[in-house]
Design an enzyme around this catalytic site. Structure first.
Site, PDB file in Angstrom:
ATOM      1  N   ARG A  54      19.947 -11.256 -14.876  1.00  0.00           N
ATOM      2  CA  ARG A  54      20.394 -12.381 -14.168  1.00  0.00           C
ATOM      3  C   ARG A  54      20.851 -13.529 -14.771  1.00  0.00           C
ATOM      4  O   ARG A  54      21.795 -14.324 -14.326  1.00  0.00           O
ATOM      5  CB  ARG A  54      19.052 -12.867 -13.181  1.00  0.00           C
ATOM      6  CG  ARG A  54      18.509 -12.023 -12.139  1.00  0.00           C
ATOM      7  CD  ARG A  54      17.113 -12.227 -11.885  1.00  0.00           C
ATOM      8  NE  ARG A  54      16.604 -11.301 -13.033  1.00  0.00           N
ATOM      9  CZ  ARG A  54      16.175  -9.965 -12.415  1.00  0.00           C
ATOM     10  NH1 ARG A  54      16.359  -9.599 -11.518  1.00  0.00           N
ATOM     11  NH2 ARG A  54      16.013  -9.014 -13.746  1.00  0.00           N
ATOM     12  N   THR A  55      20.021 -14.134 -15.672  1.00  0.00           N
ATOM     13  CA  THR A  55      20.326 -15.416 -16.301  1.00  0.00           C
ATOM     14  C   THR A  55      21.694 -15.528 -16.958  1.00  0.00           C
ATOM     15  O   THR A  55      22.599 -16.037 -16.852  1.00  0.00           O
ATOM     16  CB  THR A  55      19.438 -15.844 -17.257  1.00  0.00           C
ATOM     17  OG1 THR A  55      18.110 -15.669 -16.580  1.00  0.00           O
ATOM     18  CG2 THR A  55      19.563 -17.321 -17.675  1.00  0.00           C
ATOM     19  N   LYS A  82      23.706  -6.544 -39.621  1.00  0.00           N
ATOM     20  CA  LYS A  82      24.109  -6.642 -41.243  1.00  0.00           C
ATOM     21  C   LYS A  82      23.423  -7.999 -41.875  1.00  0.00           C
ATOM     22  O   LYS A  82      23.781  -8.283 -43.129  1.00  0.00           O
ATOM     23  CB  LYS A  82      25.585  -6.911 -41.337  1.00  0.00           C
ATOM     24  CG  LYS A  82      26.311  -5.730 -40.574  1.00  0.00           C
ATOM     25  CD  LYS A  82      28.028  -6.291 -41.010  1.00  0.00           C
ATOM     26  CE  LYS A  82      28.815  -5.092 -40.177  1.00  0.00           C
ATOM     27  NZ  LYS A  82      30.484  -5.553 -40.043  1.00  0.00           N
ATOM     28  N   ARG A 104      19.551 -17.817 -25.354  1.00  0.00           N
ATOM     29  CA  ARG A 104      18.183 -17.341 -25.019  1.00  0.00           C
ATOM     30  C   ARG A 104      17.662 -16.533 -26.308  1.00  0.00           C
ATOM     31  O   ARG A 104      18.430 -15.893 -26.926  1.00  0.00           O
ATOM     32  CB  ARG A 104      18.151 -16.422 -24.020  1.00  0.00           C
ATOM     33  CG  ARG A 104      16.699 -15.406 -24.066  1.00  0.00           C
ATOM     34  CD  ARG A 104      16.998 -14.599 -22.710  1.00  0.00           C
ATOM     35  NE  ARG A 104      16.690 -15.295 -21.375  1.00  0.00           N
ATOM     36  CZ  ARG A 104      16.326 -14.923 -20.206  1.00  0.00           C
ATOM     37  NH1 ARG A 104      16.328 -13.486 -20.179  1.00  0.00           N
ATOM     38  NH2 ARG A 104      16.336 -15.484 -19.027  1.00  0.00           N
ATOM     39  N   HIS A 132      12.422 -22.514 -19.493  1.00  0.00           N
ATOM     40  CA  HIS A 132      13.473 -21.705 -19.102  1.00  0.00           C
ATOM     41  C   HIS A 132      14.207 -22.646 -17.907  1.00  0.00           C
ATOM     42  O   HIS A 132      14.123 -22.401 -16.816  1.00  0.00           O
ATOM     43  CB  HIS A 132      12.964 -20.335 -18.697  1.00  0.00           C
ATOM     44  CG  HIS A 132      14.303 -19.589 -18.130  1.00  0.00           C
ATOM     45  ND1 HIS A 132      15.649 -19.740 -17.970  1.00  0.00           N
ATOM     46  CD2 HIS A 132      14.082 -18.291 -17.480  1.00  0.00           C
ATOM     47  CE1 HIS A 132      16.262 -18.788 -17.445  1.00  0.00           C
ATOM     48  NE2 HIS A 132      15.452 -17.862 -17.253  1.00  0.00           N
TER      49      HIS A 132
END
Ligand code: NCD
Length: 305
Positions: A54-55, A82, A104, A132
């Site tokens: 969703r976000t 890496k 996020r 959030h």
């Protein structure tokens, strides 16, 4: 507003201004061509170091509806494997000519680090179990649409509060907008700093059910150890789940929210999840317009433009 990192220090006028802007963008999104040129020429990067449906997708959609270009960082296929660091990754993406980053990350404070390192606006799309803030905006918008205002509403947030950035962001946003918030969950799933939160707490969901206007259900955050403090999901559902029986005991105009992803049969029954008083898909729709409001505000958009 330079960054959008947390709801803890947001003024009521700021939140209401963003929600008013989102109302305008909701109208835009209903047009035959659901797009405005507001951010033409800007590039927005989504940097999701943790999974998201969703976000991430709604920020992408929001940016495009404002005519910004988007670039997406995908940890699985990136040079992280890496050994490239978080900081070098961020500096690299910035050097490509990015005007705003949405991040996020599993680490608390990750978005604040980016705000220190980079000279562009940062939006917190979720940092660990901490904040959030755009989730709280879209939740408040969904409640405001239904009730007209959050003033005086009784809201219960139920479940794994301790590991929930959604709960933390919502507690501050909802109470700033005038709601009375009760946290309901096992005492072991309440955060340690709860005394400083503007809430009351209880472990007795059945006692609060008849009095609330909104029940906000949280997912048990198994990836953060949320399931280790109760014996089984069946027992959790029994004490803290929105069963059909509890749903029937709610006030007739009370609504149910959930940030998604849902665990049907655990925190919410199948029937309740699909009921029209469960506003879960309206929350998702509001995610696009509220994120447009945040992006527009941070990239220099005037309130009345
Ligand atoms: C939440 C999250 O990732 O914080 N999901 C979301 O953004 N809608 C809640 C969760 O994962 O339970």
């Amino acid at each position: 507003m330079k960054h959008f990192l947390t709801t803890e220090d947001l003024e009521r006028e700021t939140i209401e201004g963003l929600l008013d802007d989102a109302d305008g963008f909701t109208e835009v999104l209903k047009r035959p061509i659901p797009k405005v040129p507001a951010l033409r020429g800007k590039t927005i990067a989504t940097m999701f170091f943790e999974p998201s449906t969703r976000t991430k997708m709604s920020f992408d959609k929001a940016a495009k509806a404002l005519s910004a270009d988007t670039v997406a960082f995908s940890p699985g296929t990136s040079a992280l494997s890496k050994g490239e660091s978080f900081k070098d990754t961020a500096l690299t993406v910035r050097a490509m000519g990015v005007d705003l980053m949405v991040v996020r990350h599993k680490a608390t404070g990750a978005a604040w680090r980016l705000a220190d390192w980079l000279d562009i606006p940062i939006v917190n799309g979720g940092d660990g179990a901490h904040q959030h803030p755009t989730q709280a905006l879209l939740d408040c918008q969904t409640i405001r649409q239904r009730f007209g205002s959050l003033d005086g509403l009784q809201i219960a947030i139920v479940g794994d509060i301790k590991h929930s950035r959604v709960a933390r962001s919502n507690v501050f946003a909802m109470s700033t907008l005038g709601a009375e918030v009760t946290l309901v969950g096992p005492p072991t799933l309440l955060p340690v700093d709860i005394a400083s939160w503007p809430v009351s707490t209880t472990s007795d969901l059945d006692a609060v059910i008849p009095n609330v206007d909104v029940v906000y259900l949280l997912r048990v955050q198994t990836e953060r150890g949320g399931a280790s403090v109760f014996p089984s999901f069946a027992e959790y559902a029994e004490r803290f789940g929105m069963s059909n029986r509890r749903f029937a005991a709610l006030k007739s105009d009370a609504v149910v929210l959930h940030p998604g992803p849902m665990n049907r049969g655990v925190e919410i029954s199948h029937d309740v999840a699909d009921d029209k008083r469960a506003l879960i898909l309206e929350q998702v729709s509001n995610g696009v317009a509220t994120r447009m409001a945040v992006l527009f505000r941070l990239l220099g958009g005037e309130r009345d433009a």
